[in-house]
Design an enzyme around this catalytic site. Structure first.
Site, PDB file in Angstrom:
ATOM      1  N   GLY A 113     -14.137 -11.667   9.318  1.00 44.86           N
ATOM      2  CA  GLY A 113     -14.477 -12.817  10.314  1.00 44.86           C
ATOM      3  C   GLY A 113     -15.980 -12.446  10.782  1.00 44.86           C
ATOM      4  O   GLY A 113     -16.339 -11.485  10.765  1.00 44.86           O
ATOM      5  N   CYS A 114     -16.548 -13.589  11.186  1.00 49.94           N
ATOM      6  CA  CYS A 114     -17.963 -13.305  11.747  1.00 49.94           C
ATOM      7  C   CYS A 114     -18.142 -12.526  12.885  1.00 49.94           C
ATOM      8  O   CYS A 114     -18.887 -11.808  12.924  1.00 49.94           O
ATOM      9  CB  CYS A 114     -18.608 -14.723  11.817  1.00 49.94           C
ATOM     10  SG  CYS A 114     -17.543 -15.770  12.997  1.00 49.94           S
ATOM     11  N   TYR A 115     -17.016 -12.835  14.040  1.00 49.49           N
ATOM     12  CA  TYR A 115     -17.227 -12.066  15.044  1.00 49.49           C
ATOM     13  C   TYR A 115     -16.679 -10.418  14.728  1.00 49.49           C
ATOM     14  O   TYR A 115     -17.573  -9.496  15.344  1.00 49.49           O
ATOM     15  CB  TYR A 115     -16.371 -12.546  16.138  1.00 49.49           C
ATOM     16  CG  TYR A 115     -16.801 -13.913  16.584  1.00 49.49           C
ATOM     17  CD1 TYR A 115     -17.903 -13.851  17.550  1.00 49.49           C
ATOM     18  CD2 TYR A 115     -16.075 -15.000  16.505  1.00 49.49           C
ATOM     19  CE1 TYR A 115     -18.248 -15.066  18.281  1.00 49.49           C
ATOM     20  CE2 TYR A 115     -16.141 -16.246  17.374  1.00 49.49           C
ATOM     21  CZ  TYR A 115     -17.522 -16.525  18.094  1.00 49.49           C
ATOM     22  OH  TYR A 115     -17.790 -17.303  18.935  1.00 49.49           O
ATOM     23  N   THR A 117     -17.261  -8.722  12.203  1.00 46.22           N
ATOM     24  CA  THR A 117     -18.417  -8.194  11.581  1.00 46.22           C
ATOM     25  C   THR A 117     -19.357  -7.450  12.647  1.00 46.22           C
ATOM     26  O   THR A 117     -19.706  -6.424  12.394  1.00 46.22           O
ATOM     27  CB  THR A 117     -19.277  -9.324  10.565  1.00 46.22           C
ATOM     28  OG1 THR A 117     -18.155  -9.464   9.619  1.00 46.22           O
ATOM     29  CG2 THR A 117     -20.566  -8.561  10.103  1.00 46.22           C
TER      30      THR A 117
END
Length: 306
Positions: A113-115, A117
């Site tokens: 996921g972006c967060y 990461t």
């Protein structure tokens, strides 16, 4: 011979950005379904079975269905959804954390996921090195551009220009928490406070670290460890932060790297670990291309925007 690649969900934000990064790349033969076929189960099954690698840019349930459609084939899969990030049999697609060789040999890879990461890039190496405790009640404060919410949120922000800030996940239990906890090796899931701002792309992930309350070593050890980790990566950079503010700009270009920094008080009793990345880059499409390159035995930065 070109590698046959199918993007299931190519019309979504992540899929479109992946296709942009693949432009001009002769290593791949892109299998494309027209608008009438994109939601046709038989056509998707045929494409999934015909491909050497498929990238899933779908909602979670649709991604699970796509994996079932691919059963019986030898197709390798990169899933950009959150459906399989902690699932048994799947490799977590964070090369800097998991190792390139593990991803290179995997058949099923789940994009982070972006967060997570940003959070994992900051916290996981320090926990592994014994510099941060596994049982601390960590908090994560983060903001993202609105493109991370998909077409519905993009439409909402672009149509309602009065929105200045959107906090969400207020009922707790956010879907990113399991991967944050698992891959950082924590005893407890962190308290996660995500928000969206009126910028198309960009992300800041901020993890407060009270050195004195934790009873841990100070900033120098943290800096040394993170500098060592980023020094082994072509996508991650490290720096000591001295600014008085941190900005997300509305016109920021696409970027597939991630920058880690640490901000401390004068007495080194408190710090803020901050990751800056593009939620559509290293947080989504760029990470998928990085994993694709590794799985195909290509230089990991090929086609990336760094």
């Amino acid at each position: 011979m070109a590698i046959r690649l199918f993007i299931d969900g190519a019309a979504g934000t992540t899929g479109l950005e992946i296709r942009e990064r693949l432009q001009g790349r002769g290593e791949f033969d892109l299998l494309v379904l027209d608008d009438a076929q994109r939601k046709d189960e038989a056509a998707r099954r045929d494409a999934l079975h015909a491909a050497d690698i498929a990238i899933l840019c779908l909602p979670d349930e649709a991604a699970k269905e796509a994996v079932k459609l691919a059963e019986g084939s030898g197709t390798r899969i990169i899933d950009a959804s959150s459906a399989h990030r902690v699932a048994e049999g799947w490799t977590y697609g964070f090369p800097e954390l998991i190792g390139q060789e593990t991803i290179a040999n995997a058949r099923l890879v789940s994009n982070p996921g972006c967060y997570p990461t940003g959070f994992l890039a900051l916290v996981a190496p320090l926990v592994r090195a014994g510099l941060l405790p596994v049982d601390w009640p960590y908090t994560v404060n983060a903001v993202s551009g609105y493109s991370g919410g998909g077409n519905a949120l993009i439409d909402r922000f672009e149509q309602d220009t009065d929105i200045a800030f959107r906090a969400y996940g207020l009922q707790m239990g956010h879907k990113h928490l399991p991967e944050m906890q698992k891959y950082a090796g924590l005893a407890h899931a962190p308290v996660f406070s995500p928000a969206v701002v009126p910028a198309f792309r960009g992300m800041i992930v901020d993890v407060p670290i009270p050195f004195k309350a934790m009873g841990v070593a100070g900033a120098a050890d943290f800096e040394e460890e993170l500098a060592k980790v980023t020094g082994q990566s072509q996508l991650m950079t490290w720096r000591r932060g001295f600014e008085s503010e941190f900005l997300i700009r509305k016109d920021a270009p696409a970027w597939d790297g991630i920058e880690l920094s640490i901000y401390c008080d004068e007495d080194y009793t408190q710090a803020r670990l901050i990751a800056r990345l593009d939620n559509l880059g290293k947080g989504a499409s760029g990470a998928a291309i990085q994993n694709l390159n590794i799985m195909c035995g290509l230089p990991e930065t090929t086609g990336l925007r760094l």
